[in-house]
Design an enzyme around this catalytic site. Structure first.
Site, short mmCIF file in Angstrom:
data_model
loop_
_atom_site.label_atom_id
_atom_site.label_comp_id
_atom_site.label_asym_id
_atom_site.label_seq_id
_atom_site.Cartn_x
_atom_site.Cartn_y
_atom_site.Cartn_z
N ASP A 157 0.84 -1.21 0.00
CA ASP A 157 0.00 0.00 0.00
C ASP A 157 0.87 1.26 0.00
OD1 ASP A 157 -2.40 1.40 0.06
OD2 ASP A 157 -3.23 0.25 1.72
N ASP A 224 -10.33 3.08 -3.31
CA ASP A 224 -10.99 1.85 -2.85
C ASP A 224 -12.42 1.69 -3.40
OD1 ASP A 224 -8.68 1.65 -1.44
OD2 ASP A 224 -9.63 1.65 0.55
C1 GLA Z 1 -6.08 1.17 1.61
C2 GLA Z 1 -6.13 0.16 0.46
C3 GLA Z 1 -7.24 -0.85 0.75
C4 GLA Z 1 -6.95 -1.55 2.08
C5 GLA Z 1 -6.81 -0.52 3.20
C6 GLA Z 1 -6.35 -1.17 4.51
O1 GLA Z 1 -7.22 1.93 1.69
O2 GLA Z 1 -6.38 0.81 -0.76
O3 GLA Z 1 -7.34 -1.79 -0.30
O4 GLA Z 1 -5.77 -2.31 1.94
O5 GLA Z 1 -5.87 0.49 2.85
O6 GLA Z 1 -6.10 -0.26 5.51
#
Ligand code: GLA
Length: 397
Positions: A157, A224
């Protein structure tokens, strides 16, 4: 082992030095993994950061008993939340002692014993999005630790990307470009000698699709996904124009599936259809332990999965998109073509295209509806009445 590492790095250096270096040669020269888009499960969409090793074990068992593993879903991926809040006294990563008391190596053994692979999550910054220790500055040690545990996949990430950054944004000059930070972890993973699929999760920022082939095996194209049709539609729209960047060993990632999490069955079917057309990773984000037979049947549709996993690896392009009535086409190995008629509007509509528009030679062809299984032979227009938010998916031979 050292020789393998050396050979991999030499191959990689040679390919980087090639002139001109195309995205395709970079992808081929990278770690050799993900010849087709990765498939598996991840806890985040259904559980967020709050999950336990018991859930992971139950999910691995469910992947076997429900037939998901045999349908191609291979990775059991732990998202953010698996780690302890601090590193140990030697600076090593460790699993949360309360929720993962057996540790990651034991979980990897459990998953491997069932013919599955284990993935974990880390972050190319100082902290994960959930505030746990990030890998920036610890890449080599962390990669070595993950490899020693038997990890097969790393989702990486991009939160807290440097000093002065907050969770998702940085004042100018306070973080190194994502490309540089992801390269450090790519090289650290390669140096372990263990095959580890590398998933770049930088949310489509910094034009990631333009450089990520050769840096990772998949890269998120957007922020997301949430459990709504609108979110899924917006992610599809942001990803479909990037198809030229995708190919064997390096895939656009429109985020994990929300099938079974609250959209209608028609929308769920659309999600799998569109993701298959995009040659997207199929990482289910639903609770497999209590998934309904309908959700499981949808996720394991072999004909749709075969489109996603087609070895040619050419992601679909939009043929037309007028008035929210979308026609997508994707050439498949062996000369077949997959065609999706996707009605993004709120009312039923007839969508029509023809063989030449989707790249099929004139003449009689069998067209198989991949959701109903019905096959017809025709040389005429390709046409269907498609429900609101629905997709009709054909394979044309
Ligand atoms: C980010 C990523 C998600 C998930 C969250 C976890 O938002 O894009 O896919 O992994 O972090 O905290």
């Amino acid at each position: 082992m050292r020789n393998v590492v050396l050979a991999v790095s030499v191959l990689f250096t040679v390919l980087l030095a090639g002139d001109p270096v195309t995205g395709d040669s970079l992808r081929r020269g990278y770690n050799g993994l993900a010849a087709t888009p990765p498939m598996g499960w991840n806890n985040y969409n259904a559980y967020g950061l709050d999950f336990t090793e018991e859930l992971v074990r139950q999910t691995a068992d469910a992947m076997v008993s429900t037939g998901l593993r045999d349908a191609g879903y291979q990775f059991v991926n732990l998202d953010d939340g698996w780690m302890a809040a601090t590193r140990d006294a030697d600076g090593n990563l460790r699993a949360d002692p309360a929720r993962f008391p057996s540790g990651i190596a034991a979980l990897a053994d459990y998953v491997h014993a069932r013919g599955l692979k284990l993935g974990v999550y880390q972050d190319a910054g100082l902290k994960t999005c959930g505030g746990l220790p990030g890998s920036l500055g610890h890449e080599r040690a962390d990669a070595t630790m993950l490899a020693s545990w038997g990890v097969d996949y790393l989702k990486y990430d991009n939160c807290y990307a440097g000093p002065g950054c907050d969770q998702i944004s940085c004042p100018d000059g306070t973080a190194a470009p994502a490309q540089d930070r992801y390269a450090v972890m790519r090289d650290a993973l390669l140096a372990t000698g263990r095959p580890i699929v590398f998933s770049i999760c930088s949310w489509g920022t910094e034009n990631v699709a333009s450089w990520a082939a050769g840096y990772g095996n998949l890269w998120r194209t957007t922020g997301d996904i949430s459990t709504t049709y609108t979110s899924m539609l917006s992610i599809f729209e942001q990803t479909v124009g990037l198809s030229a960047s995708a190919g064997p060993h390096g895939w656009n990632d429109p985020d994990m599936l929300q099938i079974g999490n609250g959209m209608t069955v028609i929308e769920d079917r659309t999600e799998l259809s569109l993701w298959a057309m995009l040659a997207a990773p199929l990482i289910t984000g639903t609770d497999l332990v209590s998934a309904t037979p309908e959700t499981l049947a949808l996720l394991t549709n072999a004909a749709v999965i075969a489109v996603d996993q087609d070895p040619l690896g050419r992601a679909a392009t939009l043929v037309t998109a007028a008035d929210g009535l979308n026609v997508l086409a994707r050439p498949l190995s062996g000369g077949d073509v997959a065609v999706a008629l996707f009605n993004e509007t709120d009312s039923p509509a007839t969508i029509t295209t023809n063989l030449s528009a989707v790249g099929v030679a004139a003449g009689n062809h069998t067209r198989t509806d991949l959701w109903s299984g019905a096959a017809t032979s025709s040389a005429g227009p390709i046409e269907a009445t498609v429900p609101a938010h629905g997709t009709v998916l054909y394979r044309i031979d």
